[in-house]
Design an enzyme around this catalytic site. Structure first.
Site, PDB file in Angstrom:
ATOM      1  NE  ARG A 127      -2.890   1.652   6.415  1.00  8.27           N
ATOM      2  CZ  ARG A 127      -4.067   1.962   4.941  1.00  8.27           C
ATOM      3  NH1 ARG A 127      -4.350   4.095   5.411  1.00  8.27           N
ATOM      4  NH2 ARG A 127      -4.362   2.432   4.283  1.00  8.27           N
TER       5      ARG A 127
ATOM      6  NE  ARG B 226      -2.666  10.454   8.084  1.00  2.80           N
ATOM      7  CZ  ARG B 226      -3.462  10.264   6.943  1.00  2.80           C
ATOM      8  NH1 ARG B 226      -4.182  11.867   6.432  1.00  2.80           N
ATOM      9  NH2 ARG B 226      -4.024   9.206   6.272  1.00  2.80           N
TER      10      ARG B 226
ATOM     11  NE  ARG C  36       3.501  11.194   5.882  1.00  5.72           N
ATOM     12  CZ  ARG C  36       3.265  11.992   4.636  1.00  5.72           C
ATOM     13  NH1 ARG C  36       4.487  12.789   3.958  1.00  5.72           N
ATOM     14  NH2 ARG C  36       2.347  11.987   4.016  1.00  5.72           N
TER      15      ARG C  36
ATOM     16  CG  ASP D 198       0.945   1.708   0.989  1.00  4.32           C
ATOM     17  OD1 ASP D 198      -0.320   2.511   1.769  1.00  4.32           O
ATOM     18  OD2 ASP D 198       0.484   1.871  -0.008  1.00  4.32           O
TER      19      ASP D 198
ATOM     20  CE1 TYR E 159      -5.887   2.380  -3.459  1.00  3.05           C
ATOM     21  CE2 TYR E 159      -5.847  -0.116  -3.417  1.00  3.05           C
ATOM     22  CZ  TYR E 159      -6.854   1.731  -2.902  1.00  3.05           C
ATOM     23  OH  TYR E 159      -7.096   1.294  -1.698  1.00  3.05           O
TER      24      TYR E 159
HETATM   25  O1  1CP Z   1       1.100   0.273  10.718  1.00  2.00           O
HETATM   26  C1  1CP Z   1       1.093  -0.049   9.594  1.00  2.00           C
HETATM   27  O2  1CP Z   1       0.232  -0.806   8.926  1.00  2.00           O
HETATM   28  C2  1CP Z   1       2.015   0.308   8.498  1.00  2.00           C
HETATM   29  C3  1CP Z   1       2.016   0.218   7.609  1.00  2.00           C
HETATM   30  C4  1CP Z   1       0.843   0.090   6.067  1.00  2.00           C
HETATM   31  C5  1CP Z   1      -0.512  -0.866   5.063  1.00  2.00           C
HETATM   32  C6  1CP Z   1      -0.340  -2.084   6.463  1.00  2.00           C
HETATM   33  C7  1CP Z   1       1.042   1.543   5.338  1.00  2.00           C
HETATM   34  C8  1CP Z   1       1.366   2.514   5.738  1.00  2.00           C
HETATM   35  N1  1CP Z   1      -0.241   1.025   4.790  1.00  2.00           N
HETATM   36  C9  1CP Z   1      -0.622  -0.133   4.124  1.00  2.00           C
HETATM   37  C10 1CP Z   1      -1.185  -1.120   3.733  1.00  2.00           C
HETATM   38  C11 1CP Z   1      -2.534  -0.387   2.702  1.00  2.00           C
HETATM   39  N2  1CP Z   1      -2.479   0.640   2.108  1.00  2.00           N
HETATM   40  C12 1CP Z   1      -3.465  -0.460   1.947  1.00  2.00           C
HETATM   41  C13 1CP Z   1      -4.478  -2.153   3.045  1.00  2.00           C
HETATM   42  C14 1CP Z   1      -4.936  -2.253   3.935  1.00  2.00           C
HETATM   43  C15 1CP Z   1      -6.213  -1.899   4.055  1.00  2.00           C
HETATM   44  O3  1CP Z   1      -7.123  -1.382   3.922  1.00  2.00           O
HETATM   45  O4  1CP Z   1      -6.023  -0.038   4.662  1.00  2.00           O
HETATM   46  C16 1CP Z   1      -4.302   0.228   0.984  1.00  2.00           C
HETATM   47  C17 1CP Z   1      -5.310  -0.071   0.615  1.00  2.00           C
HETATM   48  C18 1CP Z   1      -3.212   1.142   0.798  1.00  2.00           C
HETATM   49  C19 1CP Z   1      -3.408   2.447  -0.211  1.00  2.00           C
HETATM   50  C20 1CP Z   1      -3.255   3.585   0.888  1.00  2.00           C
HETATM   51  N3  1CP Z   1      -2.308   3.748   0.832  1.00  2.00           N
HETATM   52  C21 1CP Z   1      -4.268   4.452   0.815  1.00  2.00           C
HETATM   53  C22 1CP Z   1      -5.539   4.213   1.274  1.00  2.00           C
HETATM   54  C23 1CP Z   1      -6.098   4.838  -0.207  1.00  2.00           C
HETATM   55  C24 1CP Z   1      -7.744   4.736  -0.762  1.00  2.00           C
HETATM   56  O5  1CP Z   1      -8.294   6.255  -1.209  1.00  2.00           O
HETATM   57  O6  1CP Z   1      -8.529   3.660  -0.856  1.00  2.00           O
HETATM   58  C25 1CP Z   1      -3.544   4.987   1.671  1.00  2.00           C
HETATM   59  C26 1CP Z   1      -3.791   6.337   2.359  1.00  2.00           C
HETATM   60  C27 1CP Z   1      -1.795   4.821   1.690  1.00  2.00           C
HETATM   61  C28 1CP Z   1      -1.384   5.973   2.808  1.00  2.00           C
HETATM   62  C29 1CP Z   1      -0.207   5.385   3.675  1.00  2.00           C
HETATM   63  N4  1CP Z   1      -0.631   3.680   3.711  1.00  2.00           N
HETATM   64  C30 1CP Z   1       0.250   4.089   5.229  1.00  2.00           C
HETATM   65  C31 1CP Z   1      -0.051   5.352   5.810  1.00  2.00           C
HETATM   66  C32 1CP Z   1       0.619   5.082   7.312  1.00  2.00           C
HETATM   67  C33 1CP Z   1      -0.689   6.007   5.005  1.00  2.00           C
HETATM   68  C34 1CP Z   1      -0.991   7.409   5.398  1.00  2.00           C
HETATM   69  C35 1CP Z   1      -0.128   8.175   4.841  1.00  2.00           C
HETATM   70  C36 1CP Z   1       0.443   9.484   5.543  1.00  2.00           C
HETATM   71  O7  1CP Z   1       1.488   9.331   6.263  1.00  2.00           O
HETATM   72  O8  1CP Z   1       0.505  10.629   5.241  1.00  2.00           O
END
Ligand code: 1CP
Length: 361
Positions: free
Chosen positions: A35, A39, A48, A85, A161
């Site tokens: 990640r 943010r 964003r 994502d 999910y």
């Molecule tokens: O730099 C990077 O790594 C960005 C690319 C990336 C990756 C590899 C994002 C962007 N998401 C992910 C993987 C991801 N997404 C996982 C696996 C890794 C981990 O466990 O962290 C998972 C479980 C998700 C699902 C997801 N997407 C969540 C978790 C939700 C939960 O409650 O379990 C969330 C909050 C997101 C949104 C998201 N994805 C990525 C970002 C930067 C964000 C935040 C959203 C935003 O900017 O508003």
């Protein structure tokens, strides 16, 4: 930044990150952070806000490439990870997916075998091709020495999910569904294996140097179910990728696998294992001493606590040293044990990278 530097020369640039995935030990080890785009960076928040929704950002190759490059420009990480994502796959399959500001992802939950039968594999092509446009753009915009990581979620984690409709602490809905309707659940997993292999394969063809499979909820299953829903599908994915793209490195991240991590490495055939924060350093060291059938050493990646990167200071420095010392002489990639959190001060990330590279601070 060296635009198109790779095409300008016929000699493949040495990407340190890929050398370690090939089983070499490097000093200092390559470093990137899960990640790393996100943010905590003001420049990310700016893009964003301009993009509108989170999915709009993922499906805008220009903007997605830009936010992927931001942490590379700031910190010079050894690898960039495609900005996207894991929930792109259910979205592409036609399941409704939304990201609610301040809350996280929401999906129209699958509740029956009939819902699973409605998922449309043929519909994925259009959306995957947009994501792959980002990959292609990145490969030409990245510095030649920076590796590009493609990724997807592992079938088990994505299924949690799809069935739960959102993130949950115990993945209870998916676990219950798998117990009550193993055949229907198995069909969902088969679909996810097929679609995810296609998706990663397209990312590789578009220019990804390696891929990571995120199994963030691998730790919620008892050992027999872990073998069935974590190891089994991952093993099939690794074999399919190997047959389509010989030698492409695969990093598995079975978060929470604990004592099952060694079995995961042995049975899935991954080249590298991502270790979560709870993995003891001795265990991570043992994983990095395993060997892969017919090829080189296994690399380990991890596992700094993301909260130490929030707190910073001497506690951060001390732990970085401990990790480096424990992994000295082994194929190792420095990373966090889970994703960076939004509260992380960007200066702490600079400090971490400098410490890993032995540049003081
Ligand atoms: O730099 C990077 O790594 C960005 C690319 C990336 C990756 C590899 C994002 C962007 N998401 C992910 C993987 C991801 N997404 C996982 C696996 C890794 C981990 O466990 O962290 C998972 C479980 C998700 C699902 C997801 N997407 C969540 C978790 C939700 C939960 O409650 O379990 C969330 C909050 C997101 C949104 C998201 N994805 C990525 C970002 C930067 C964000 C935040 C959203 C935003 O900017 O508003």
């Amino acid at each position: 930044m060296g635009r198109n530097a790779e095409t300008a020369t016929s000699v493949a640039p040495a990407r340190r990150f890929l050398q370690v995935l090939g089983g070499q030990a490097l000093d200092p080890p390559p470093v990137w952070l899960m990640r790393q785009a996100g943010r905590y960076l003001p420049e990310y928040r700016e893009v964003r806000a301009k993009a509108g929704g989170f999915l709009d950002l993922c499906y805008s190759p220009d903007l997605a490439a830009e936010v992927t490059l931001q942490p590379i420009r700031r910190y010079g990480f050894d690898a960039a990870i495609l900005f996207s994502d894991i929930l792109i796959v259910p979205d592409a399959l036609g399941q409704g997916v939304r990201f609610v500001e301040g809350e996280g992802p929401r999906l129209d939950a699958l509740t029956s075998a009939a819902d699973i039968a409605k998922l449309d594999q043929a519909a994925t092509a259009k959306k995957f091709s947009i994501i792959c446009e980002t990959v292609a753009r990145l490969r030409s915009d990245l510095p030649p020495e920076t590796a590009l990581i493609g990724f997807c979620g592992a079938p088990w984690t994505v299924a949690t999910y799809m069935i739960g409709g959102r993130g949950s602490p115990d993945q209870a809905k998916a676990r219950l569904f798998a117990y009550r309707e193993p055949e229907a659940f198995g069909r969902l997993m088969d679909t996810l294996v097929d679609v995810s292999v296609d998706y990663l394969s397209q990312q590789i063809l578009a220019g990804a140097d390696c891929v990571q499979i995120f199994d963030s909820w691998a730790g919620s299953l008892p050992d027999d179910e872990f073998a069935r829903w974590v190891i089994g599908p991952t093993k099939r994915m690794v074999a399919a990728l190997e047959s389509r793209h010989q030698g492409i490195p695969v990093i598995g991240f079975p978060r929470g696998a604990g004592v099952n991590a060694a079995r995961y490495v042995r049975e899935t055939g991954v080249n590298a294992i991502g270790c979560d924060t709870a993995e003891p350093l001795g265990a991570m060291r043992n994983l990095a001493q395993m060997r892969r059938k017919g090829s080189g050493a296994i690399a380990a990646q991890g596992n700094l606590d993301p909260l130490l990167l929030v707190s910073g200071g001497e506690a951060l420095d001390r732990r970085v040293e401990e990790i480096l010392e424990a992994m000295d002489g082994l194929p190792f990639i420095f990373n966090l044990g889970h994703g960076i959190v939004p509260e992380t001060p960007p200066d702490n990330v600079a400090r971490l990278v400098a410490r890993v590279r032995g540049n003081g601070v």
